[in-house]
Write a protein that holds these residues in place. Structure first.
Motif, PDB file in Angstrom:
ATOM      1  N   MET A 113      -2.718   0.015  -6.587  1.00 35.53           N
ATOM      2  CA  MET A 113      -1.697  -1.063  -6.484  1.00 35.53           C
ATOM      3  C   MET A 113      -2.414  -2.275  -6.707  1.00 35.53           C
ATOM      4  O   MET A 113      -1.680  -3.269  -6.494  1.00 35.53           O
ATOM      5  CB  MET A 113      -1.023  -0.760  -5.105  1.00 35.53           C
ATOM      6  CG  MET A 113      -0.314   0.375  -4.796  1.00 35.53           C
ATOM      7  SD  MET A 113       1.027   0.730  -6.069  1.00 35.53           S
ATOM      8  CE  MET A 113       2.184  -0.405  -5.416  1.00 35.53           C
TER       9      MET A 113
ATOM     10  N   CYS B  17      -2.330   5.950  -0.665  1.00 37.91           N
ATOM     11  CA  CYS B  17      -3.015   7.185  -1.366  1.00 37.91           C
ATOM     12  C   CYS B  17      -4.559   7.367  -0.701  1.00 37.91           C
ATOM     13  O   CYS B  17      -4.880   8.502  -1.178  1.00 37.91           O
ATOM     14  CB  CYS B  17      -2.922   6.716  -2.835  1.00 37.91           C
ATOM     15  SG  CYS B  17      -4.220   5.508  -3.163  1.00 37.91           S
ATOM     16  N   TYR B  18      -4.988   6.498  -0.208  1.00 34.83           N
ATOM     17  CA  TYR B  18      -6.377   6.410   0.378  1.00 34.83           C
ATOM     18  C   TYR B  18      -7.427   6.525  -0.731  1.00 34.83           C
ATOM     19  O   TYR B  18      -8.639   7.201  -0.608  1.00 34.83           O
ATOM     20  CB  TYR B  18      -6.629   7.733   1.305  1.00 34.83           C
ATOM     21  CG  TYR B  18      -5.436   7.524   2.632  1.00 34.83           C
ATOM     22  CD1 TYR B  18      -5.321   6.325   2.941  1.00 34.83           C
ATOM     23  CD2 TYR B  18      -4.902   8.747   2.633  1.00 34.83           C
ATOM     24  CE1 TYR B  18      -4.386   6.272   4.127  1.00 34.83           C
ATOM     25  CE2 TYR B  18      -3.994   8.822   3.816  1.00 34.83           C
ATOM     26  CZ  TYR B  18      -3.868   7.457   4.523  1.00 34.83           C
ATOM     27  OH  TYR B  18      -3.112   7.385   5.419  1.00 34.83           O
ATOM     28  N   ALA B  19      -7.137   6.315  -2.124  1.00 34.15           N
ATOM     29  CA  ALA B  19      -8.157   6.040  -3.081  1.00 34.15           C
ATOM     30  C   ALA B  19      -9.315   5.199  -2.979  1.00 34.15           C
ATOM     31  O   ALA B  19     -10.397   5.463  -3.043  1.00 34.15           O
ATOM     32  CB  ALA B  19      -7.547   5.701  -4.302  1.00 34.15           C
ATOM     33  N   CYS B  20      -8.915   4.190  -1.729  1.00 32.82           N
ATOM     34  CA  CYS B  20      -9.932   3.149  -1.504  1.00 32.82           C
ATOM     35  C   CYS B  20     -10.986   3.909  -0.545  1.00 32.82           C
ATOM     36  O   CYS B  20     -12.257   3.542  -0.464  1.00 32.82           O
ATOM     37  CB  CYS B  20      -9.230   2.093  -0.733  1.00 32.82           C
ATOM     38  SG  CYS B  20      -8.235   2.162   0.550  1.00 32.82           S
TER      39      CYS B  20
ATOM     40  N   CYS C 269       0.900  -1.213   0.070  1.00 30.04           N
ATOM     41  CA  CYS C 269      -0.117  -0.036  -0.059  1.00 30.04           C
ATOM     42  C   CYS C 269       0.992   1.237  -0.086  1.00 30.04           C
ATOM     43  O   CYS C 269       1.775   1.415   0.646  1.00 30.04           O
ATOM     44  CB  CYS C 269      -1.082   0.101   1.135  1.00 30.04           C
ATOM     45  SG  CYS C 269      -1.907   1.331   1.251  1.00 30.04           S
ATOM     46  N   ILE C 270       0.655   2.111  -0.929  1.00 25.94           N
ATOM     47  CA  ILE C 270       1.163   3.608  -0.854  1.00 25.94           C
ATOM     48  C   ILE C 270       0.507   4.657   0.020  1.00 25.94           C
ATOM     49  O   ILE C 270       0.664   5.569  -0.217  1.00 25.94           O
ATOM     50  CB  ILE C 270       1.428   3.918  -2.147  1.00 25.94           C
ATOM     51  CG1 ILE C 270       0.165   3.933  -3.224  1.00 25.94           C
ATOM     52  CG2 ILE C 270       2.469   3.113  -3.036  1.00 25.94           C
ATOM     53  CD1 ILE C 270       0.364   4.493  -4.612  1.00 25.94           C
TER      54      ILE C 270
ATOM     55  N   CYS D 293      -7.967   1.161  -6.232  1.00 23.81           N
ATOM     56  CA  CYS D 293      -6.747   1.011  -5.945  1.00 23.81           C
ATOM     57  C   CYS D 293      -5.629   1.034  -6.957  1.00 23.81           C
ATOM     58  O   CYS D 293      -5.873   0.106  -7.808  1.00 23.81           O
ATOM     59  CB  CYS D 293      -6.443  -0.331  -4.953  1.00 23.81           C
ATOM     60  SG  CYS D 293      -4.814  -0.395  -4.249  1.00 23.81           S
TER      61      CYS D 293
ATOM     62  N   TRP E  75      -3.644   0.516   8.713  1.00 21.29           N
ATOM     63  CA  TRP E  75      -4.507   1.041   7.895  1.00 21.29           C
ATOM     64  C   TRP E  75      -5.429  -0.114   7.466  1.00 21.29           C
ATOM     65  O   TRP E  75      -6.819  -0.002   7.451  1.00 21.29           O
ATOM     66  CB  TRP E  75      -3.916   1.702   6.796  1.00 21.29           C
ATOM     67  CG  TRP E  75      -4.726   2.132   5.516  1.00 21.29           C
ATOM     68  CD1 TRP E  75      -4.832   1.704   4.210  1.00 21.29           C
ATOM     69  CD2 TRP E  75      -5.889   3.081   5.522  1.00 21.29           C
ATOM     70  NE1 TRP E  75      -5.543   2.298   3.601  1.00 21.29           N
ATOM     71  CE2 TRP E  75      -6.632   3.037   4.124  1.00 21.29           C
ATOM     72  CE3 TRP E  75      -6.483   3.590   6.748  1.00 21.29           C
ATOM     73  CZ2 TRP E  75      -7.628   3.821   4.069  1.00 21.29           C
ATOM     74  CZ3 TRP E  75      -7.476   4.567   6.420  1.00 21.29           C
ATOM     75  CH2 TRP E  75      -8.180   4.550   5.077  1.00 21.29           C
ATOM     76  N   HIS E  76      -4.941  -1.166   6.952  1.00 15.04           N
ATOM     77  CA  HIS E  76      -5.835  -2.169   6.388  1.00 15.04           C
ATOM     78  C   HIS E  76      -6.614  -2.856   7.303  1.00 15.04           C
ATOM     79  O   HIS E  76      -7.869  -3.050   6.882  1.00 15.04           O
ATOM     80  CB  HIS E  76      -5.071  -3.201   5.432  1.00 15.04           C
ATOM     81  CG  HIS E  76      -4.500  -2.689   4.246  1.00 15.04           C
ATOM     82  ND1 HIS E  76      -5.131  -3.039   3.068  1.00 15.04           N
ATOM     83  CD2 HIS E  76      -3.770  -1.744   3.635  1.00 15.04           C
ATOM     84  CE1 HIS E  76      -4.745  -2.200   2.087  1.00 15.04           C
ATOM     85  NE2 HIS E  76      -3.843  -1.618   2.336  1.00 15.04           N
TER      86      HIS E  76
HETATM   87  S1  SF4 Z   1      -6.243   2.635  -2.733  1.00 19.49           S
HETATM   88 FE1  SF4 Z   1      -4.763   0.909  -2.689  1.00 19.49          FE
HETATM   89  S2  SF4 Z   1      -2.638   1.794  -2.270  1.00 19.49           S
HETATM   90 FE2  SF4 Z   1      -4.174   3.337  -1.853  1.00 19.49          FE
HETATM   91  S3  SF4 Z   1      -4.451   3.610   0.329  1.00 19.49           S
HETATM   92 FE3  SF4 Z   1      -6.052   2.234  -0.460  1.00 19.49          FE
HETATM   93  S4  SF4 Z   1      -5.102   0.241  -0.413  1.00 19.49           S
HETATM   94 FE4  SF4 Z   1      -3.414   1.699  -0.146  1.00 19.49          FE
END
Ligand code: SF4
Ligand code: SF4
Lengths: 317, 146
Positions: free
Chosen positions: A271, A210-213, A207-208, A269, A247-248
């Motif tokens: 990634m 980015c909080y796209a999720c 995970c980077i 995501c 985070w996860h």
């Molecule tokens: S979208 Fe993927 S890379 Fe970005 S915060 Fe969520 S899990 Fe991490």
């Protein structure tokens, strides 16, 4: 599809003409035919660029929380979106009377990655019917079976039909098989502890941050997320193993009894990190323990909000 | 030399321990056990538990009031639902769920907290140390995490 889009347009037009809603949240065409974008139509706007097909990736319920409660919102909802809207109504994020749900039975969202892997990014044309998806790349046409390119969450979908829509466009589809939803969790549970941890670790630690999720998820609407707190922080906010694991774990946990398994988080995501195996497990537990499935109506509180003394026998030790 | 497992003990401040037990918890805990008093088990966020684990605790014990004895009536009920499920999730991703334990205590349970902690310590020594989740970089003494 064009027939459905025509129906959709005339319904939206009717809603504005009869002054039922102030804004309609739907999809519109964008530069690439592969990526229709969310659209926000007001009265008088041209509906020329309105789009609806299996490439519409977003969960539109995500945008509900951006409007004041007084705004009368019309929203195009597929199965999962209608459930997300319900869950948001339960959490008092928008009053039900100021919502008009335009339901469309959903045949599943196509996973762009599965297509682009075989063609390339610069797709110039797209067509679909019940069974086949076809895209044009560099003047060559590629054909896919729908079920081969659907997003994983959609392959596992149990409720493709919108729940309590105000109007339904298109014919209802057969409900999905809960056994299939179970399979993903089941096969993960069949692994040893060590294997499960290794898998979790590998996914989470890519995970980077980015909080796209989070941004893609309709249920992640907190104005301040636990990861954005100023010092003292709840978790490391860097991409350290501890930070990404936390985070996860917590992102998923905050979805307990709220996630509608739309898969928007995974689709967003960059990634390609898997995360619905976590939320699906939590949802399954909620179903088994409390007979609760998120968004199946717009009044029932999720289990974490509806604890009571009946639980008292569960206090062991 | 065998080191003692590190335990984070969350205690609800209304938990009715008998006076000598409470005195022991407040003043005579061994250095391997760290006490966090909270206003109610319902106040404990799952993030507190995760933080303790990622901060290097080998085990987390949460001591709360029995049902119907909660100072805030139903704080412990809310805590139970959430924390149980949190453990299910940790277990699912391969963490040893026995590393987190709840005890629900009452005034009558004299001497019980010492017993529970000793049992827990033994249990923790038996458990394998694999899959214990990544630990965070500790902040220097007296400073906060950034
Ligand atoms: S979208 Fe993927 S890379 Fe970005 S915060 Fe969520 S899990 Fe991490
Ligand atoms: S956590 Fe993912 S699957 Fe669940 S509601 Fe949010 S975006 Fe959808």
């Amino acid at each position: 599809m064009s027939e459905l889009i025509a129906k959709l347009k005339s319904e939206i037009k009717r809603l504005f003409d009869e002054d039922v809603v102030d804004v309609v949240i739907a999809f519109k065409k964008a530069d690439s035919p592969l990526r229709p974008q969310p659209a926000f139509y007001r009265k008088g706007d041209s509906l020329e660029d309105l789009e609806y097909n299996s490439l519409c990736q977003n969960n539109l319920a995500n945008y509900l929380t951006r409007y004041p409660h007084e705004t009368r919102i019309g929203i195009v909802v597929r199965g999962c979106e209608s459930r997300s809207v319900n869950a948001l109504v339960v959490e008092k994020q928008h009053p039900r009377e100021n919502l008009f749900k335009i339901g469309i039975p959903c045949q599943g969202i196509v996973d762009l990655r599965k297509i682009v892997k075989q063609t390339g990014e610069d797709v110039s044309g797209y067509k679909e019917d019940q069974e086949k998806i076809s895209v044009v790349f560099k003047n060559k046409e590629y054909q896919f079976d729908r079920k081969d390119v659907l997003h994983d969450s959609c392959l596992r979908c149990v409720h493709p039909n919108p729940v309590n829509p105000d109007v339904l466009l298109g014919d209802p589809l057969p409900e999905g098989d809960p056994g299939v939803l179970r399979q993903a969790v089941e096969s993960f549970e069949a692994l040893t502890k060590q294997e499960r941890y290794t898998w979790f670790q590998q996914e989470a630690e890519r995970c980077i941050r980015c909080y796209a999720c989070r941004e893609a998820c309709p249920m992640c609407y907190c104005t301040e997320c636990f990861v954005d707190h100023n010092p003292p922080r709840w978790t490391e906010s860097t991409i350290s193993p501890a930070g990404t694991q936390a985070w996860h774990i917590i992102r998923a946990f905050h979805q307990t009894g709220r996630c509608t398994s739309c898969g928007a988080c995974e689709r967003a995501c960059p990634m390609d990190i898997k995360m619905t195996y976590l939320t699906d497990k939590l949802n399954e537990d909620m179903l088994n323990q409390y007979d609760f499935a998120p968004g199946m109506d717009d009044t029932t509180q999720p289990p974490f909000a509806s604890f009571n003394l009946d639980d008292k026998n569960r206090f062991v030790a | 030399m065998e080191t003692k497992p590190k335990i984070a003990l969350f205690q609800c401040q209304w938990c009715l321990y008998s006076e000598p037990d409470q005195y022991w918890v407040d003043h005579n805990l061994p250095p391997s056990i760290r006490l966090m008093k909270v206003s109610c088990t319902g106040r404990i966020n799952t993030l507190h538990i995760l933080n303790a684990i990622q901060g290097g605790a080998d085990g987390v014990m949460i001591s709360g009031c029995r049902p119907e004895k909660c100072h805030f009536k139903e704080g412990n009920l809310s805590a139970l639902r959430q924390h149980e499920e949190f453990l299910n999730l940790l277990d699912y991703i391969g963490y040893e769920r026995d590393r987190v334990r709840f005890v629900w205590l009452d005034l009558q349970d004299r001497g019980r907290i010492q017993q529970e902690l000793a049992d827990f310590e033994n249990k923790l020594q038996e458990l394998s140390t694999a899959n214990t989740l990544a630990t965070r970089i500790n902040a220097p003494e007296g400073e906060v995490h950034v």
